[in-house]
Design an enzyme around this catalytic site. Structure first.
Site, PDB file in Angstrom:
ATOM      1  N   HIS A 244       0.815  -0.998  -0.082  1.00 26.73           N
ATOM      2  CA  HIS A 244       0.090   0.016   0.121  1.00 26.73           C
ATOM      3  C   HIS A 244       0.807   1.204   0.190  1.00 26.73           C
ATOM      4  O   HIS A 244       2.020   1.119   0.492  1.00 26.73           O
ATOM      5  CB  HIS A 244      -0.828   0.250   1.213  1.00 26.73           C
ATOM      6  CG  HIS A 244      -0.169  -0.093   2.469  1.00 26.73           C
ATOM      7  ND1 HIS A 244       0.179   1.224   3.064  1.00 26.73           N
ATOM      8  CD2 HIS A 244       0.465  -1.045   3.120  1.00 26.73           C
ATOM      9  CE1 HIS A 244       0.723   1.018   4.336  1.00 26.73           C
ATOM     10  NE2 HIS A 244       0.961  -0.469   4.441  1.00 26.73           N
ATOM     11  N   ASP A 245       0.227   2.275  -0.740  1.00 26.77           N
ATOM     12  CA  ASP A 245       1.016   3.514  -0.560  1.00 26.77           C
ATOM     13  C   ASP A 245       2.354   3.698  -1.131  1.00 26.77           C
ATOM     14  O   ASP A 245       3.002   4.531  -1.060  1.00 26.77           O
ATOM     15  CB  ASP A 245       0.908   4.233   0.735  1.00 26.77           C
ATOM     16  CG  ASP A 245      -0.478   4.265   1.283  1.00 26.77           C
ATOM     17  OD1 ASP A 245      -1.393   5.002   0.969  1.00 26.77           O
ATOM     18  OD2 ASP A 245      -0.629   3.459   2.355  1.00 26.77           O
TER      19      ASP A 245
ATOM     20  N   GLY B 290       4.979  -1.062   2.912  1.00 30.11           N
ATOM     21  CA  GLY B 290       4.235   0.233   2.696  1.00 30.11           C
ATOM     22  C   GLY B 290       4.881   1.566   2.638  1.00 30.11           C
ATOM     23  O   GLY B 290       5.797   1.774   3.270  1.00 30.11           O
TER      24      GLY B 290
END
Length: 266
Positions: free
Chosen positions: A122-123, A140
Site C-alpha cells: 500500500h501507498d 508500505g
C-alpha cells in the site's frame, strides 16, 4: 486495434471500463471501478480490483492479483486507489495493493517488469523502467526510483527509498534508504559500490560514472560523516545532474541512508 475479447468464464463487473483491444482470459475477475487501458492482456486466473486505473499495453500473467485492498490493519474500508502506467509486465502471482488512508494512492510508472511473486504494498510510489526480481517485496510507503532493480527475495522496510538506477542484491534486507546509482547487498544490507554495469548499459557518460565512483569513495571509503561527505562532494564533484541527484536524495532522507561502517571496510 482489435476488439475487446472476454473469455466466457471470465467475470467482469458492469462498473469496469475496458479499452480497445483488451484481452481477458479464462477465469479472470475484474472488479468494479477498474479501468484497463487499450491493449491490456490478462492471461488467465488474473484478479484486478478497484478503484484502479491501469494504462495501456500492460500484461498480466496467471494468478496476478492487482488492486486488492491494503493489508494495513488501520484500513477501515474507505475509497483508496491504484494507478498504473503503460507497458508493464506482471508475472505469475504478483500482488499490488491500493493505498490505506482515504483517497490515498499506490502508484506504479511505466515499462516495469515485475517477476513472479513480487509484491508492491500500500501507498508505494514506483517509478518507470524498474525490475522486481522474483519475490522482491516492498512494504508500505516505499519509494522506488526510475530504473531501479529489486533483487530476488529482497525485502524493503516500510518508508524506505530506493534511488534511481540503484540495485539490491538477492536476499537483501533493506532497512534504510539506498542512494541512487548504488549497489546494496546483504542482511543487513551494506552499499558495495556504484551500479557501474547498469549505468553503462543505460548510456551514462564515462565522466559522469567516474564522478559517481569518486562520490562513493567519499561517502563510504572515508572517515567523514554524512554531512562532511556531502560538503566534500559538493566542493569537488558537483556539476553533473547525477551528483546533484545523489546529494539531494541524501539530504532528503528521513530514515537515513545505508552506510557501511568504516571498521567493516576492506
Amino acid at each position: 486495434m482489435s476488439e475487446t475479447e472476454i473469455h466466457s468464464t471470465a467475470i467482469v463487473d458492469p462498473g469496469a471500463r475496458l479499452g480497445a483491444g483488451v484481452q481477458v482470459g479464462p477465469y479472470c475477475v475484474i472488479g468494479r471501478d477498474v479501468e484497463l487501458g487499450d491493449g491490456c492482456r490478462l492471461q488467465h486466473h488474473v484478479t484486478v480490483m478497484g478503484p484502479s486505473t491501469i494504462g495501456a499495453g500492460n500484461v498480466f500473467y496467471s494468478y496476478a492479483s492487482i488492486g486488492q485492498q491494503t493489508q494495513d490493519l488501520k484500513y477501515e474500508g474507505e475509497p483508496t486507489f491504484l494507478r498504473v502506467g503503460d507497458g508493464n509486465t506482471f508475472r505469475e502471482f504478483v500482488t499490488v495493493h491500493r493505498g490505506t488512508a482515504p483517497q490515498s494512492f499506490t502508484r506504479i510508472g511505466s515499462r516495469g517488469n515485475f517477476l513472479a511473486y513480487s509484491h508492491v504494498a500500500h501507498d508505494c510510489n514506483v517509478g518507470d523502467g524498474v525490475i522486481f526480481s522474483n519475490n522482491g517485496t516492498i512494504a508500505g510507503h516505499v519509494e522506488v526510483g526510475d530504473c531501479a532493480v529489486i533483487g530476488g527475495l529482497t525485502a524493503v522496510h516500510q518508508f524506505c527509498r530506493i534511488g534511481r538506477h540503484a540495485i539490491t542484491g538477492g536476499c537483501s534486507k533493506i532497512v534504510q534508504d539506498v542512494p541512487p546509482f548504488m549497489i546494496a547487498d546483504g542482511n543487513p544490507a551494506v552499499v558495495r559500490g556504484i551500479n557501474q554495469i547498469g549505468l553503462e548499459r543505460h548510456g551514462f557518460a564515462e565522466e559522469n560514472v567516474r564522478r559517481l565512483r569518486e562520490a562513493y569513495r567519499v561517502l563510504y571509503r572515508s572517515e567523514m560523516n554524512v554531512k562532511q561527505a556531502i560538503e566534500e562532494i559538493r566542493s569537488t564533484l558537483s556539476g553533473t545532474a547525477e551528483i546533484e541527484q545523489l546529494v539531494e536524495f541524501i539530504e532528503g532522507s528521513s530514515r537515513g541512508i545505508i552506510r557501511r561502517p568504516v571498521r567493516e571496510q576492506d
